[in-house]
Structures are given as structure tokens and as C-alpha cells.
Enzyme design. Structure first.
Site, mmCIF file in Angstrom:
data_model
loop_
_atom_site.group_PDB
_atom_site.id
_atom_site.type_symbol
_atom_site.label_atom_id
_atom_site.label_comp_id
_atom_site.label_asym_id
_atom_site.label_seq_id
_atom_site.Cartn_x
_atom_site.Cartn_y
_atom_site.Cartn_z
ATOM 1 N N HIS A 56 0.874 -1.192 0.000
ATOM 2 C CA HIS A 56 0.000 0.000 0.000
ATOM 3 C C HIS A 56 0.903 1.231 0.000
ATOM 4 O O HIS A 56 1.233 1.759 1.064
ATOM 5 C CB HIS A 56 -0.905 -0.017 1.233
ATOM 6 C CG HIS A 56 -1.884 -1.139 1.240
ATOM 7 N ND1 HIS A 56 -3.225 -0.973 0.977
ATOM 8 C CD2 HIS A 56 -1.720 -2.474 1.455
ATOM 9 C CE1 HIS A 56 -3.848 -2.139 1.042
ATOM 10 N NE2 HIS A 56 -2.958 -3.071 1.321
ATOM 11 N N HIS A 207 -8.853 -7.920 -1.418
ATOM 12 C CA HIS A 207 -8.565 -8.235 -0.018
ATOM 13 C C HIS A 207 -9.731 -9.110 0.444
ATOM 14 O O HIS A 207 -10.850 -8.611 0.610
ATOM 15 C CB HIS A 207 -8.539 -6.969 0.833
ATOM 16 C CG HIS A 207 -7.270 -6.180 0.738
ATOM 17 N ND1 HIS A 207 -6.852 -5.588 -0.416
ATOM 18 C CD2 HIS A 207 -6.331 -5.886 1.685
ATOM 19 C CE1 HIS A 207 -5.691 -4.957 -0.182
ATOM 20 N NE2 HIS A 207 -5.362 -5.129 1.079
ATOM 21 N N TRP A 312 -0.664 -0.166 10.052
ATOM 22 C CA TRP A 312 -0.865 -1.605 10.267
ATOM 23 C C TRP A 312 0.415 -2.326 10.661
ATOM 24 O O TRP A 312 0.388 -3.360 11.280
ATOM 25 C CB TRP A 312 -1.435 -2.233 8.989
ATOM 26 C CG TRP A 312 -2.766 -1.666 8.645
ATOM 27 C CD1 TRP A 312 -3.970 -2.047 9.180
ATOM 28 C CD2 TRP A 312 -3.053 -0.593 7.729
ATOM 29 N NE1 TRP A 312 -4.966 -1.279 8.659
ATOM 30 C CE2 TRP A 312 -4.452 -0.387 7.760
ATOM 31 C CE3 TRP A 312 -2.274 0.197 6.891
ATOM 32 C CZ2 TRP A 312 -5.085 0.586 6.981
ATOM 33 C CZ3 TRP A 312 -2.896 1.170 6.119
ATOM 34 C CH2 TRP A 312 -4.283 1.359 6.173
HETATM 35 ZN ZN LIG Z 1 -3.306 -5.106 1.867
#
Ligand SMILES: [Zn+2]
Length: 425
Positions: A56, A207, A312
């Protein structure tokens, strides 16, 4: 020859060879070659380059901004990112992405597939990435996935934003069915993405089931729709971590249908090692899809990193070798035959996904090997074998893109009491 790599060691081949490159392709592999410029592998491994198949870039280097992820969970990460999206600007995205792309190149990455959050009506990150994609062509190839982070139907206008992103130039259709409010929205999300693929001819990378919830079963819908719309080879499911928690009878049936549909699966060991299992008390599940079972069934499974310092995952430096190192441990892939699967999961397998090749067993994986006729996208290592690379995680000696050296790292040398130490048996 434009360039000859002298004294190279290739996996699965005895002795050393010279590799001749011409016109951006591998033109010859012989015991001795002459002509053109030369670099030496000094008896060490030469492998195909890495495809970073799941990252990302829009979120890269935002860790701690606007606040750190205290729980470490996927859901807190999504909430923090939704706050950060409001402050995205062209300059902000450009500064972060242009800083990190050379990190990937230095680690041997010649191709990057990035998901871009399109749940931002101004599509700021997408536009900035489209610009960058054109600017860095020749150094690194970029594919952009239109990714509706907050849902296609749970976020108002999510489906229209995906369409708009594709019209602007995104290469791949994304999705996130498990994040939708209801199961029905999730099914709708998968069906929308695949019918768009059918209409447009574009590939899909969703995803899918990135949760420990064993009731999250959207991969079966992906398989059914891929078969119905005849999209085999063009559809990838990323993460699929819920498969870890399915009962074995269901997982067995599902894997059979994933294989039958010719779906690709992309696992993301570094991120999922820290994001999953957050609702468990002991024993804590490993939130990794069933990599070994999928491979044994003949499904094409590749590995992507997912993040570099974002809400994340606070670690990372753009090195796919870290992904393989984590997978070796976390996926219980330390056995000899399992270890041999790790390099292909960063090279030939993601390349097949990139080029929409249908993989059946080892068929469909030929396009990104060190073989005559293939593009000269290569890594020259400072160690002799894949095992030595996985064990010592060295920097790459040379990285070649279309036959040209695009990155070079001087080897690290350690001395103990004046004696040179090499970490080789
Ligand atoms: Zn991802």
C-alpha cells in the site's frame, strides 16, 4: 552482448555459468561468454528479480501519524488511516513514495503492485501515484489496484469511486468484502468487482477474508464468480486469512474450488503475523492462509509484504526477503522442499499474477526464470544459495532491470580481531 554476468550460480544447475544479456533480455547462458561489458557474480547466486505483489504505497511511512496503533489490530489501523486520508496531498504522497521506491529497487524489486485507497472522493493518492508510475517507468514498473478500503457498499459511493479510479487509469479492480457491514454487501462487493472485470478486461485483486472470523467465506464467492464469468488466471485473492480458522472439511472443499477456478492467492506474512489473533486468548491463532495446503493442491500462491511503516505495520524497509523469512517461520516452511518454494513465491509466482497467467502446478511459471529469452530482470547476490540468502538476509550486490544495472550495494565485511568473518559454512 550488451552485458555479461560472469561466474553465476543458478538454483538447480551444477557449476558456474556466464549469462549474456542483449536488448533487455537474457540472450545466452553458457559456461564461458565474451563480449560487451562484464560484471562478476564471483561464484554467487543469480536469481530472477522480485515482484512486490502486494503493498500500500499511499500509506507508506505514515506510522504514528496522526497517532500510533496502540492495539496493533487491523481495525484500529483502518480507523487511523481513515483520519490520515483527510490530510493527503499530492506533495505528501509524492514525498513519501519517492523516498521509498529506491528502497525497493535496492532490494531487487523491479515490479510493484500497489493497492490505493479510493474511499477519498478527491482520489488524491491515486492521481499522485499515476503520475509517479509514469515517471519511474524503466526503473520500476507499477500496477495500481483501485482499493475501496472502507467498502463498496458500506461507504457511500464506494462502487462509483472504484469505477472512476479505473477510468483515470488504475490497472486492477480491488475489493474488501469482509469489511462490508453485512454478508450480503460482501457478496455484492465480490460480484461487482468480477462483473467489472468481465466488462472491462481488467484483472482483479481482492482483499478477501482478512479476519480470524471463520464465518467470513467470500473466497468461495470469488471462485464461483471466476468460473461463471470465465476469468481464470485474472483473479487474485489477497490475505484469505480466515482459511486458517475454517474447519478442515470446509477448507478442503474450498481449496478444491480455488484450484478449479484458477484463482491466485497472495499471502502477507509480516502484516498478518502481527494483525491477526488479536481477539484470541491463549492459544493464539496464526492468521496466515493455508499456504502449504494450497501449494500442494497446485494453487499459485505468492507472498507480498503489505506495508512499510504504516498504521498496520510499524516495521519494514521494502525488502521482500523479510517476507520470505517471516513466512519460513510463521508458515512452518523450514523443511527442505518448503524452503525451495520461498524464492518462487517472490519471483515467478507473483510474475504469473502480474501477467494474468493461469497456473496449473508448475505450468505458467516459466516467464520469470533465469532462462534464455526471458527479460533480464535479475538479482546478483553476495552469497551462493537461496538458503544462504534467506539465512543471512544480505543486501543485493547488483539489481538489473531490463539488462541494465539499476542498483548496486558494496558488500558488508565484518572483522573480528582483524580476521574477516563471512557467515558461510
Ligand atoms: Zn493489503
Amino acid at each position: 552482448m550488451d552485458l555479461v554476468i560472469k561466474d553465476a550460480r543458478l538454483t538447480g544447475r551444477e557449476g558456474l555459468v556466464d549469462i549474456g544479456l542483449e536488448g533487455g533480455r537474457i540472450a545466452a547462458i553458457e559456461p564461458r561468454l565474451h563480449g560487451g561489458e562484464e560484471i562478476s557474480a564471483e561464484g554467487n547466486l543469480v536469481s530472477p528479480s522480485f515482484y512486490e505483489i502486494h503493498i500500500h504505497l499511499d500509506a507508506i511511512l505514515t506510522e504514528g501519524d496522526p497517532r500510533p496503533n496502540r492495539s496493533g489490530s487491523l481495525w484500529e489501523g483502518i480507523a487511523i488511516w481513515a483520519e490520515r486520508v483527510g490530510r493527503l496531498s499530492r506533495e505528501d504522497v509524492r514525498a513519501r513514495v519517492l523516498k521509498v521506491l529506491p528502497w525497493f529497487v535496492a532490494h531487487g524489486v523491479t515490479h510493484i503492485r500497489t493497492h490505493v485507497d479510493v474511499c477519498d472522493p478527491s482520489l488524491t493518492a491515486l492521481k499522485a501515484l499515476l503520475e509517479i508510475k509514469a515517471e519511474v517507468k524503466g526503473l520500476i514498473d507499477i500496477q495500481i489496484v483501485a482499493f475501496p478500503q472502507l467498502g463498496m457498499f458500506s461507504f457511500e459511493g464506494g462502487d462509483a469511486l472504484v469505477r472512476q479510479a479505473l477510468e483515470l487509469g488504475a490497472d486492477v479492480i480491488g475489493g474488501i468484502p469482509h469489511y462490508e457491514i453485512t454478508r450480503e454487501y460482501g457478496v455484492q462487493n465480490v460480484k461487482f468487482a468480477l462483473s467489472l472485470a468481465h466488462e472491462s478486461g481488467l484483472p482483479v485483486d481482492i482483499h478477501c477474508d482478512e479476519t480470524d472470523d471463520d464465518h467470513s467465506r467470500f473466497l468461495e464467492t470469488m471462485a464461483a464468480e471466476t468460473l461463471r464469468l470465465r476469468l481464470s488466471g485474472r483473479v487474485a485473492a489477497s490475505h484469505a486469512t480466515a482459511m486458517h480458522s475454517y474447519n478442515n472439511a470446509y477448507a478442503d472443499k474450498l481449496i478444491g474450488n480455488v484450484k478449479r477456478a484458477g484463482l491466485h492467492v497472495i499471502c502477507n506474512p509480516p502484516d498478518n503475523a502481527v494483525l491477526q489473533g488479536r481477539f484470541d486468548h491463549y492459544p493464539i491463532r496464526r492468521g496466515l492462509t493455508r499456504v502449504k495446503e494450497l501449494l500442494a493442491a497446485g494453487v499459485n500462491v505468492a507472498a507480498g509484504h503489505d506495508s512499510v511503516m504504516d498504521p498496520w505495520y510499524p516495521m519494514g524497509k521494502g525488502d521482500p526477503l523479510h517476507t520470505a523469512f517471516v513466512l519460513l517461520h510463521y508458515g512452518l516452511m523450514s523443511g527442505r522442499e518448503d524452503r525451495e518454494q520461498l524464492f518462487p513465491m517472490l519471483t515467478s509466482r507473483p510474475a504469473a499474477i502480474w501477467h494474468n497467467r493461469l497456473v496449473r502446478g508448475s505450468e505458467g511459471l516459466e516467464g520469470h526464470a533465469v532462462a534464455v529469452g526471458n527479460p533480464a530482470d535479475l538479482i546478483v547476490w553476495p552469497v551462493p544459495t537461496e538458503d544462504d540468502a534467506l539465512r543471512t538476509l544480505p543486501m543485493r550486490r547488483y539489481v538489473l532491470k531490463r539488462g541494465k544495472v539499476v542498483a548496486e550495494t558494496r558488500p558488508e565485511v565484518s572483522y573480528v580481531q582483524g580476521q574477516e568473518v563471512r557467515f558461510l559454512r
